[in-house]
Design an enzyme around this catalytic site. Structure first.
Site, PDB file in Angstrom:
ATOM      1  N   SER A  78      47.280-116.880 -21.453  1.00 34.79           N
ATOM      2  CA  SER A  78      48.041-117.249 -20.263  1.00 34.79           C
ATOM      3  C   SER A  78      49.428-116.622 -20.201  1.00 34.79           C
ATOM      4  O   SER A  78      49.941-116.375 -19.119  1.00 34.79           O
ATOM      5  CB  SER A  78      48.157-118.767 -20.173  1.00 34.79           C
ATOM      6  OG  SER A  78      48.768-119.277 -21.332  1.00 34.79           O
ATOM      7  N   HIS A 118      41.873-119.003 -17.431  1.00 30.84           N
ATOM      8  CA  HIS A 118      42.536-117.920 -16.694  1.00 30.84           C
ATOM      9  C   HIS A 118      41.574-116.755 -16.442  1.00 30.84           C
ATOM     10  O   HIS A 118      42.000-115.608 -16.342  1.00 30.84           O
ATOM     11  CB  HIS A 118      43.780-117.439 -17.445  1.00 30.84           C
ATOM     12  CG  HIS A 118      44.928-118.396 -17.350  1.00 30.84           C
ATOM     13  ND1 HIS A 118      45.790-118.427 -16.277  1.00 30.84           N
ATOM     14  CD2 HIS A 118      45.333-119.390 -18.183  1.00 30.84           C
ATOM     15  CE1 HIS A 118      46.699-119.380 -16.459  1.00 30.84           C
ATOM     16  NE2 HIS A 118      46.437-119.978 -17.613  1.00 30.84           N
ATOM     17  N   LYS A 137      42.463-123.788 -11.235  1.00 29.47           N
ATOM     18  CA  LYS A 137      43.123-122.488 -11.028  1.00 29.47           C
ATOM     19  C   LYS A 137      42.365-121.715  -9.939  1.00 29.47           C
ATOM     20  O   LYS A 137      42.537-121.994  -8.766  1.00 29.47           O
ATOM     21  CB  LYS A 137      43.212-121.740 -12.364  1.00 29.47           C
ATOM     22  CG  LYS A 137      44.137-122.447 -13.354  1.00 29.47           C
ATOM     23  CD  LYS A 137      44.328-121.679 -14.636  1.00 29.47           C
ATOM     24  CE  LYS A 137      45.481-122.235 -15.466  1.00 29.47           C
ATOM     25  NZ  LYS A 137      45.301-123.614 -15.920  1.00 29.47           N
TER      26      LYS A 137
END
Lengths: 414, 89
Positions: free
Chosen positions: A189, A217, A248
Site C-alpha cells: 500500500s 490494493h 477500495k
C-alpha cells in the site's frame, strides 16, 4: 471515574502527538467520493472543489449510478440492517450469492465475508494456526496483518521486503514446524510494488508452505482481467488464502473476505472471532457489491483505463523530474524523504486544487517521507493534466525537480 | 567490539538492513527506537541468540529496551549465560 488528573494525562499525550507533528486531522468532504470532490479544510474554511488523487477508488465505482441504484434496490428488498452476527440470524441469500460470486471471480474454492478486510486479517491467523506453526511475513505487510499475527499463537517471523533469498532461508530454518505460512500483501500500500507471487509460490511448494496474500490494493484491477496479483503473476488457483476488501476498488463502502481453500475458509467460519462476534455485512452493501461484480465481470474497460491513467501520470511526473518509487500499480509514491517537506508540498498542492496527503514516519520508514498519489478510472485526462501542472509549480517552488534522494536530503534533511 | 558484540552486530546487519542501506551499526546504535528493528521482527534476533549461545531468554527479559543496542543485547546474553549452570562434562 474520569478525574481531572486522568483528563490531564490524556491531554498531555495528545499534546505530545501534536508537538511531534503526528496529529491526524480529518478533512470534511461534502460531496460523494469521486475524481472531483468538495472539501472543507481546515474546518470552517470555505468549501473548495479539488481533484482527488489519494483515494482507493481505483475503478471509480464508489459513486457509480448503477452501483448506487443496486444498493438502493437492495435496501428496499432486504432492509437496512440484520441486527445479528452471521451464524445466528444474519445470513441472507444475497450474502451467500456474493460469496459464490467472489469465489468465482478470485478463482478460489470458497469465500467468507467479514465486516472488513481489517477484521478478516485480524481473525484468519488465529483461526487457522496454532503454537506448532510458523507465520513468515514480508516486513512491509499491512498493519492489520501484523495485528492478526499478534493475536495468533503461532511463531511469527519476517523476511526482508520482497527478498526471495531471505524468504528461502526462513523456510529452511522452519522446516521443523508443523505448518508454514508465507504472508504478503499483493500490492504494497505504501510503495505500490507488486509481490513476486510466482517466485513465492514456487518456494512455498518446494518447502511445503501455504501462501497467504492480502490483495486489497489489487482486487478488481491488477491482472489482465482484474482478478488480482495472482492473475498478474500467473498463479491463480495456487494461493491458499486471499483476503481482500470491498472497501477500495469494489465499490469502496466496507466489507472484506477470506477466500481460498475450502477447509481453511470453513475453519474461519467456525473459529474466526471477528466473523463470529461482529455484525453481518449490511444488505445494502452486499447488493452494491453484487452490481460491482456484474460491471467488472462484463468488461475490462475500467481496469484498462486505470492502467492507461497510471502510465500517463507516471510518465508525466517522471518527465517533470520527480523522484518516483518504481512500480506498475496505480499507487505512485512521489518521494520527498523529509517529513516536513512532504507536509508542505501536500499543503501547497491543496492550495492549487489537488488533494493529496503526505506520509511520513511511523506510517513509512524514517527518512522515506512521500506523497502517495493514487490513480482512478474516474480520472479523465483533464484531471491528470491539472494535477501535473500543479505538481510542476509546487515542485519548482521547492527546487526538487530533477533532484534525487541525496540532493533532496542535502537541502531539507532526512 | 569483542567477539560476542561483533557476532550480534553482524547478525543485525545481515538480518535487518537492506542491501545498499547506508546506515552503520555500532555498539550503541539504537536499533528499535531508531527504527532499524521493529518489535515484531525482534523475534528472529531472540531466536538467533538462543540458538547460537544455547540459552533461553525469558519473554519478560526480551523487552524492546533490552534489545535496543548491540551492547545491551550482549549484556543480556552475558547475564543469562552467567546464571545458567554449565552441565558437567
Amino acid at each position: 471515574m474520569f478525574s481531572a488528573g486522568v483528563r490531564e494525562r490524556y491531554q498531555q499525550d495528545l499534546r505530545g502527538i501534536e508537538e511531534a507533528g503526528l496529529l491526524k486531522r480529518e478533512r470534511l468532504i461534502e460531496s460523494p467520493q469521486g475524481a472531483d470532490i468538495c472539501v472543507e479544510f481546515p474546518p470552517g474554511a470555505p468549501v473548495k472543489r479539488v481533484i482527488n488523487l489519494c483515494s482507493n477508488n481505483y475503478l471509480g465505482l464508489s459513486s457509480h449510478p448503477e452501483v448506487v441504484a443496486a444498493a438502493r434496490e437492495g435496501l428496499d428488498a432486504r432492509g437496512y440492517g440484520m441486527s445479528s452476527v452471521r451464524f445466528i440470524c444474519g445470513t441472507q441469500d444475497i450474502h451467500h450469492r456474493l460469496e459464490e460470486r467472489l469465489t468465482t471471480f478470485l478463482g478460489t474454492e470458497d469465500t467468507l465475508l467479514f465486516p472488513s478486510c481489517m477484521d478478516a486479517n485480524a481473525g484468519v491467523f488465529e483461526a487457522l494456526l496454532g503454537e506448532a506453526d510458523v507465520m513468515i511475513a514480508d516486513r512491509l505487510v499491512h498493519a492489520s496483518i501484523v495485528d492478526g499475527m499478534r493475536l495468533c499463537r503461532a511463531q511469527p517471523d519476517t523476511f526482508k521486503h520482497s527478498d526471495m533469498g531471505h524468504l528461502e532461508e526462513k523456510l529452511q530454518e522452519h522446516q521443523d514446524k508443523r505448518a508454514r505460512v508465507v504472508i504478503t500483501d499483493g500490492v504494497f500500500s505504501m510503495d505500490g510494488d507488486v509481490a513476486k507471487l510466482d517466485e513465492m509460490v514456487a518456494l512455498a511448494e518446494r518447502y511445503d508452505a501455504m501462501v497467504f496474500v492480502d490483495d486489497s490494493h489489487a482486487t478488481g484491477f491488477i491482472g489482465r482481467t482484474g482478478r488480482g496479483t495472482h492473475e498478474h503473476r500467473g498463479v491463480v488457483g495456487r494461493i491458499d488464502v486471499i483476503t481482500t476488501t470491498l472497501g477500495k476498488a469494489l465499490g469502496g463502502a466496507s466489507g472484506g473476505c477470506v477466500s481460498g481453500r475450502r477447509e481453511l475458509v470453513e475453519m474461519c467460519r467456525q473459529r474466526a472471532r471477528p466473523y463470529l462476534f461482529s455484525n453481518t455485512v449490511p444488505p445494502v452493501i452486499v447488493a452494491g457489491a453484487l452490481k460491482v461484480l456484474d460491471l467488472i465481470g462484463s468488461t475490462t474497460e475500467r481496469r484498462d483505463k486505470l492502467e492507461e491513467n497510471t502510465r500517463y501520470w507516471r510518465r508525466g511526473l517522471t518527465e517533470l523530474g520527480f523522484d518516483l518509487k518504481e512500480g506498475e500499480s496505480p499507487i505512485v509514491p512521489v518521494m520527498l524523504y523529509n517529513a516536513k517537506l512532504a507536509q508542505d508540498v501536500a499543503r501547497d498542492l491543496y492550495a492549487e486544487g489537488i488533494y493529496v496527503v503526505g506520509f511520513f514516519f511511523p506510517v513509512v520508514a524514517k527518512g522515506l517521507a512521500r506523497i502517495r498519489t493514487q490513480l482512478s478510472a474516474a480520472h479523465e485526462r483533464h484531471h491528470l493534466d491539472a494535477g501535473l501542472e500543479a505538481f510542476a509549480r509546487v515542485g519548482a517552488k521547492y527546487g526538487i525537480l530533477g533532484k534525487g534522494r541525496k540532493e533532496i536530503v542535502e537541502t531539507y534533511g532526512a | 567490539m569483542d567477539d560476542l558484540r561483533t557476532a550480534i552486530r553482524d547478525y543485525v546487519v545481515r538480518e535487518y538492513l537492506e542491501e545498499g542501506d547506508p546506515r552503520t551499526i555500532e555498539a550503541e546504535t539504537p536499533l528499535i527506537s531508531g527504527g532499524i528493528v521493529d518489535s515484531f521482527s525482534m523475534v528472529s534476533l531472540k531466536r538467533f541468540l538462543e540458538k547460537t549461545y544455547k540459552i533461553r531468554i525469558p519473554d519478560e527479559q526480551a523487552s524492546p529496551d533490552a534489545f535496543d543496542t548491540v551492547s545491551r543485547i550482549a549484556e543480556l546474553v552475558e547475564r543469562i549465560r552467567k546464571d545458567t549452570p554449565v552441565p558437567a562434562p
